[in-house]
Design an enzyme around this catalytic site. Structure first.
Site, short mmCIF file in Angstrom:
data_model
loop_
_atom_site.label_atom_id
_atom_site.label_comp_id
_atom_site.label_asym_id
_atom_site.label_seq_id
_atom_site.Cartn_x
_atom_site.Cartn_y
_atom_site.Cartn_z
N GLY A 33 0.81 -1.08 -0.09
CA GLY A 33 -0.06 0.28 -0.14
C GLY A 33 0.79 1.36 -0.01
O GLY A 33 1.72 1.46 0.92
N VAL A 101 -2.08 -7.49 -4.00
CA VAL A 101 -1.82 -8.46 -3.17
C VAL A 101 -3.04 -9.36 -2.81
O VAL A 101 -3.99 -8.70 -2.27
CB VAL A 101 -0.96 -7.70 -1.97
CG1 VAL A 101 -0.55 -8.85 -0.97
CG2 VAL A 101 0.28 -7.08 -2.56
N GLU A 192 -19.08 17.23 2.25
CA GLU A 192 -18.18 17.85 1.24
C GLU A 192 -18.86 17.54 -0.07
O GLU A 192 -19.01 18.40 -0.84
CB GLU A 192 -16.80 17.26 1.32
CG GLU A 192 -16.09 18.01 2.56
CD GLU A 192 -14.57 17.28 2.83
OE1 GLU A 192 -14.14 17.72 3.83
OE2 GLU A 192 -14.19 16.46 2.08
#
Ligand SMILES: Cc1cc2nc3c(=O)[nH]c(=O)nc-3n(C[C@H](O)[C@H](O)[C@H](O)COP(=O)(O)OP(=O)(O)OC[C@H]3O[C@@H](n4cnc5c(N)ncnc54)[C@H](O)[C@@H]3O)c2cc1C
Length: 450
Positions: A33, A101, A192
């Site tokens: 990551g 992965v 938002e």
């Protein structure tokens, strides 16, 4: 799964088709990551006597806090993404591979990936989180999530395509459903997103679609609890609701979504809304890898870690960021899934891994909460810093400054700044482009769930 055994260490020239028992003299740290946590950890391991291999399914880092601006035509996707290789171009102990992965094999000390099996001495899982539809498959299929750049671009295309379709729709019900936008989840992302849609409606759509009546376009925000921004202060919650309502958003709290079939969203109070636009921001779950023992996975699908970010009962596997469930006395439900937690854990783990390698005592992680903020729209944001709370235009400038400074790369900062200044004075959004048409049928596995 690809059964090839891959070695990706020792040098950047030779990495494929070698045995995992390569000749490197330094311990091998595999980081899965390249998000906020993975990047920070890697940076802190620069010039240390370790070999770092980062694996990510994308070759870029995504600045997720500004995804909603990509989805609503405010920013180009390029402005919030940065190539991972470029970030570490001067880091000699760094190697990167694009790969998915799939699982971890702790007994073998290896991860199984789409390019083969990769061995490690230390593994750090920094895979972040996925959208949580709480097992509601129909809602998952018909609504739109916003965790990745492909998803944000799909959302942008869908919004613009539905506006185009509304122009030629002859059936009034169909037209209404194309012009109703329902955002589910009143956390920072939902607030938002709905604020940004309201601004699009008010400032941009009348210019682009003069044939459409602005009153026919409706933005709804549905929240299951009794307040918006539940993670922030009461002032921030109340003010964000007030701001949104002033901007014309229909805010409903204490309301849950019962079902959505692509045309009608049914709500827990018995009401229903005809809509072809459902934007799901109601929850996240950890993006865990298969292969870890079941008792190391918590509620919310996060990996349980100790105070050193070490996965339960694993000597050499760690987890940081959104995917990690680290319980502290102040946070009995785990630390919040926000970028500062991932960054601070990455910084801290870099030191602790070296300590583990040297058989020294590791130090426990302590999260320093610098505060939280959310923007609602032009001149409107809410900020909590400890006991200090403020809302409005100053909060908005603080929000912009913090986000601008947090973007990766000088070019991204500059482009975003110029875009924001331009939008502020022109009331315009530059990127209302349907670059690739969105169709639910053509959504790949990647855009559906990752
Ligand atoms: C729309 C939105 C708005 C947000 N706004 C804010 C905000 O304003 N402030 C804030 O602090 N936080 C915000 N967050 C949360 C913040 O983005 C996360 O807390 C942060 O990104 C977590 O960092 P991380 O390193 O754990 O994971 P991420 O940054 O999510 O990175 C995970 C990486 O792992 C990769 N990956 C995942 N699984 C695999 C796999 N199996 N194989 C290979 N690669 C894999 C992904 O491609 C990704 O690059 C927001 C999140 C979203 C979605």
């Amino acid at each position: 799964m690809n059964n090839k055994t891959v070695s990706v260490f020792t040098s950047k020239e030779s990495y494929m088709n070698q045995s995992t028992s390569d000749t490197s003299k330094f311990p091998k740290i595999v980081i899965v990551g390249g998000g906020f946590g993975g990047i920070e950890l890697t940076k802190r391991l620069k010039n240390k006597e370790v070999e770092v291999l980062m694996l990510d399914r994308h070759n870029y880092h995504t600045f997720q806090p500004l995804l909603y601006q990509v989805a609503t035509g405010g920013l180009e996707a390029d402005s919030i993404a940065f190539p991972l290789r470029k970030i570490f171009k001067n880091q000699k102990n760094f190697t990167f591979r694009v790969t998915d992965v799939e699982s971890v094999d702790p007994a073998k000390k290896a991860v199984n990936t789409s390019i083969g099996e990769i061995g490690y001495d230390y593994l750090v899982i920094a895979t972040g989180s996925d959208t949580n539809f709480f097992g509601q498959k129909e809602i998952e299929h018909f609504s739109m999530a916003m965790k990745t750049i492909p998803e944000a671009l799909n959302l942008r295309s869908m919004i613009l395509q539905n506006l185009e379709e509304a122009l030629v729709a002859t059936d009034p019900v169909e037209k209404r459903s194309l012009l109703n936008f329902v955002v589910v989840g009143g956390g920072p992302t939902g607030v938002e997103l709905s604020g940004s849609l309201a601004e699009l409606k008010r400032h941009v759509l009348p210019k682009d679609y003069p044939e459409l009546s602005i009153d026919d376009i409706n933005v709804y925000l549905i929240e299951g609890s009794d307040e918006l921004l539940g993670v922030m202060s009461d002032q921030a919650s109340a003010k964000s609701k007030q701001f949104l309502e002033e901007m014309g958003v229909n805010v409903f709290t204490n309301l849950r979504v019962e079902s959505y079939d692509g045309n009608v969203i049914k709500l827990s109070d018995g009401n229903a809304i005809n809509t072809r636009n459902v934007l799901w921001s109601a929850g996240v779950k950890g993006a865990v890898l298969d292969g870890l023992p079941a008792d190391s996975i918590s509620r919310g699908n996060r990996i349980i870690v100790d105070q050193f970010n070490r996965v339960t009962a694993q000597e050499s596997i760690f987890a940081i960021g959104d995917v990690a469930m680290q319980i502290t006395p102040e946070n009995p439900n785990g630390l919040p899934g926000v970028a500062p937690v991932a960054i601070q854990q990455g910084t801290h783990l870099a030191k602790n891994i070296i300590r583990f390698m040297n058989h020294e005592q590791p130090e426990p992680f302590n999260y320093f909460d610098k505060g939280s903020m959310a923007t609602v729209g032009r001149n409107k944001a809410v900020v909590d810093i400890g006991k200090i709370r403020f809302q409005g235009i100053f909060a908005w400038f603080v929000w912009m400054f913090v986000h601008l400074m947090s973007l990766v790369g000088f070019r991204n900062k500059l482009v975003t700044f110029v875009n924001w200044v331009w939008s502020y004075f022109s009331y315009d959004r530059g990127t209302r482009l349907i670059i690739r048409r969105f169709s639910r049928q053509s959504m790949t596995e990647d855009t559906l769930s990752k």
